[in-house]
Design a protein around this motif. Sequence first.
Motif, mmCIF file in Angstrom:
data_model
loop_
_atom_site.group_PDB
_atom_site.id
_atom_site.type_symbol
_atom_site.label_atom_id
_atom_site.label_comp_id
_atom_site.label_asym_id
_atom_site.label_seq_id
_atom_site.Cartn_x
_atom_site.Cartn_y
_atom_site.Cartn_z
ATOM 1 N N LYS A 54 0.832 -1.205 0.000
ATOM 2 C CA LYS A 54 0.000 0.000 0.000
ATOM 3 C C LYS A 54 0.868 1.257 0.000
ATOM 4 C CE LYS A 54 -3.955 -1.708 2.533
ATOM 5 N NZ LYS A 54 -4.872 -1.423 3.638
ATOM 6 N N SER A 55 0.282 2.314 -0.511
ATOM 7 C CA SER A 55 0.874 3.636 -0.369
ATOM 8 C C SER A 55 0.760 4.044 1.094
ATOM 9 C CB SER A 55 0.120 4.620 -1.260
ATOM 10 O OG SER A 55 0.460 5.942 -0.916
ATOM 11 N N ILE A 56 1.665 4.876 1.559
ATOM 12 C CA ILE A 56 1.631 5.302 2.958
ATOM 13 C C ILE A 56 0.325 5.997 3.308
ATOM 14 C CG2 ILE A 56 2.794 7.521 2.575
ATOM 15 C CD1 ILE A 56 3.371 5.107 5.546
ATOM 16 N N SER A 57 -0.266 6.676 2.361
ATOM 17 C CA SER A 57 -1.548 7.360 2.608
ATOM 18 C C SER A 57 -2.687 6.376 2.829
ATOM 19 C CB SER A 57 -1.892 8.278 1.435
ATOM 20 O OG SER A 57 -0.919 9.270 1.286
ATOM 21 N N ASP A 58 -2.502 5.139 2.370
ATOM 22 C CA ASP A 58 -3.540 4.121 2.498
ATOM 23 C C ASP A 58 -3.358 3.209 3.714
ATOM 24 O OD1 ASP A 58 -4.749 5.023 0.152
ATOM 25 O OD2 ASP A 58 -3.515 3.692 -1.093
ATOM 26 N N VAL A 59 -2.276 3.390 4.445
ATOM 27 C CA VAL A 59 -2.032 2.553 5.626
ATOM 28 C C VAL A 59 -3.015 2.951 6.713
ATOM 29 C CG1 VAL A 59 -0.381 2.002 7.454
ATOM 30 C CG2 VAL A 59 0.391 2.139 5.076
ATOM 31 N N GLY A 60 -3.777 1.978 7.173
ATOM 32 C CA GLY A 60 -4.796 2.237 8.184
ATOM 33 C C GLY A 60 -4.496 1.561 9.504
ATOM 34 N N VAL A 61 -5.370 1.787 10.457
ATOM 35 C CA VAL A 61 -5.221 1.217 11.792
ATOM 36 C C VAL A 61 -5.097 -0.296 11.713
ATOM 37 C CG1 VAL A 61 -6.380 0.889 14.022
ATOM 38 C CG2 VAL A 61 -6.346 3.150 12.958
ATOM 39 N N GLU A 62 -5.909 -0.921 10.868
ATOM 40 C CA GLU A 62 -5.862 -2.387 10.770
ATOM 41 C C GLU A 62 -4.507 -2.875 10.268
ATOM 42 O OE1 GLU A 62 -7.317 -0.594 7.030
ATOM 43 O OE2 GLU A 62 -8.045 -0.399 9.069
ATOM 44 N N ASP A 63 -3.867 -2.119 9.378
ATOM 45 C CA ASP A 63 -2.528 -2.482 8.901
ATOM 46 C C ASP A 63 -1.505 -2.364 10.027
ATOM 47 O OD1 ASP A 63 -3.269 -2.787 6.064
ATOM 48 O OD2 ASP A 63 -3.555 -0.611 6.138
ATOM 49 N N LEU A 64 -1.647 -1.326 10.812
ATOM 50 C CA LEU A 64 -0.725 -1.103 11.928
ATOM 51 C C LEU A 64 -0.895 -2.173 12.999
ATOM 52 C CD1 LEU A 64 -1.140 2.775 12.101
ATOM 53 C CD2 LEU A 64 0.766 1.498 11.082
ATOM 54 N N VAL A 65 -2.137 -2.571 13.242
ATOM 55 C CA VAL A 65 -2.401 -3.666 14.186
ATOM 56 C C VAL A 65 -1.809 -4.962 13.626
ATOM 57 C CG1 VAL A 65 -4.217 -5.083 15.234
ATOM 58 C CG2 VAL A 65 -4.417 -2.586 15.241
ATOM 59 N N GLY A 66 -1.977 -5.175 12.332
ATOM 60 C CA GLY A 66 -1.397 -6.364 11.696
ATOM 61 C C GLY A 66 0.116 -6.396 11.768
ATOM 62 N N ALA A 67 0.725 -5.215 11.916
ATOM 63 C CA ALA A 67 2.183 -5.122 12.026
ATOM 64 C C ALA A 67 2.655 -5.205 13.476
ATOM 65 C CB ALA A 67 2.674 -3.830 11.389
ATOM 66 N N GLY A 68 1.711 -5.399 14.403
ATOM 67 C CA GLY A 68 2.106 -5.669 15.776
ATOM 68 C C GLY A 68 1.746 -4.638 16.828
ATOM 69 N N LEU A 69 1.059 -3.558 16.461
ATOM 70 C CA LEU A 69 0.650 -2.577 17.464
ATOM 71 C C LEU A 69 -0.715 -2.941 18.040
ATOM 72 C CD1 LEU A 69 1.555 0.856 15.779
ATOM 73 C CD2 LEU A 69 2.908 -0.493 17.388
ATOM 74 N N SER A 70 -0.969 -2.490 19.255
ATOM 75 C CA SER A 70 -2.314 -2.643 19.810
ATOM 76 C C SER A 70 -3.223 -1.653 19.083
ATOM 77 C CB SER A 70 -2.308 -2.340 21.315
ATOM 78 O OG SER A 70 -2.110 -0.951 21.529
ATOM 79 N N VAL A 71 -4.517 -1.799 19.241
ATOM 80 C CA VAL A 71 -5.460 -0.897 18.585
ATOM 81 C C VAL A 71 -5.219 0.543 19.044
ATOM 82 C CG1 VAL A 71 -7.895 -0.285 18.331
ATOM 83 C CG2 VAL A 71 -7.199 -2.685 18.217
ATOM 84 N N GLU A 72 -5.027 0.749 20.324
ATOM 85 C CA GLU A 72 -4.798 2.107 20.838
ATOM 86 C C GLU A 72 -3.484 2.679 20.312
ATOM 87 O OE1 GLU A 72 -6.949 4.144 22.372
ATOM 88 O OE2 GLU A 72 -8.304 2.479 21.946
ATOM 89 N N GLU A 73 -2.424 1.876 20.322
ATOM 90 C CA GLU A 73 -1.145 2.335 19.771
ATOM 91 C C GLU A 73 -1.292 2.674 18.292
ATOM 92 O OE1 GLU A 73 2.287 -0.131 22.176
ATOM 93 O OE2 GLU A 73 1.045 -1.228 20.730
ATOM 94 N N ALA A 74 -2.016 1.830 17.571
ATOM 95 C CA ALA A 74 -2.204 2.029 16.136
ATOM 96 C C ALA A 74 -2.958 3.322 15.847
ATOM 97 C CB ALA A 74 -2.932 0.837 15.522
ATOM 98 N N LYS A 75 -3.958 3.621 16.640
ATOM 99 C CA LYS A 75 -4.720 4.867 16.439
ATOM 100 C C LYS A 75 -3.831 6.088 16.640
ATOM 101 C CE LYS A 75 -9.259 3.043 17.660
ATOM 102 N NZ LYS A 75 -10.342 3.044 18.664
#
Length: 98
Positions: free
Chosen positions: A3-24
């Motif tokens: 994905k383009s960086i502009s398209d990276v969402g919370v779910e991608d960040l969670v998939g990369a190992g962050l908690s939901v709160e950290e991802a937000k």
Amino acid sequence: MGKSISDVGVEDLVGAGLSVEEAKGFQRHLKDSIFKVSRNSDNGEEPFDPKELWRELTAQKLLKPWHPHALHQLIYYSVYHNYDESTNGPPIYWFPSL
């Protein structure tokens, strides 16, 4: 290709190992950096220069040494999603340290 960086969402960040709160929180800071670099860009082809965004992300110290490696990879490859190394030279990078 990812994905383009502009398209990276919370779910991608969670998939990369962050908690939901950290991802937000991470996504909020990421979007702020994208906006800042886009606002200062005068490039008509892209909304921003990926090298400038990478410099901004490192200046803000958005990525921390303790973040999962998958997150570092996601952000790096997303920033340079459509980067043409043959035209622009090698992309810049940074290794986080304590």
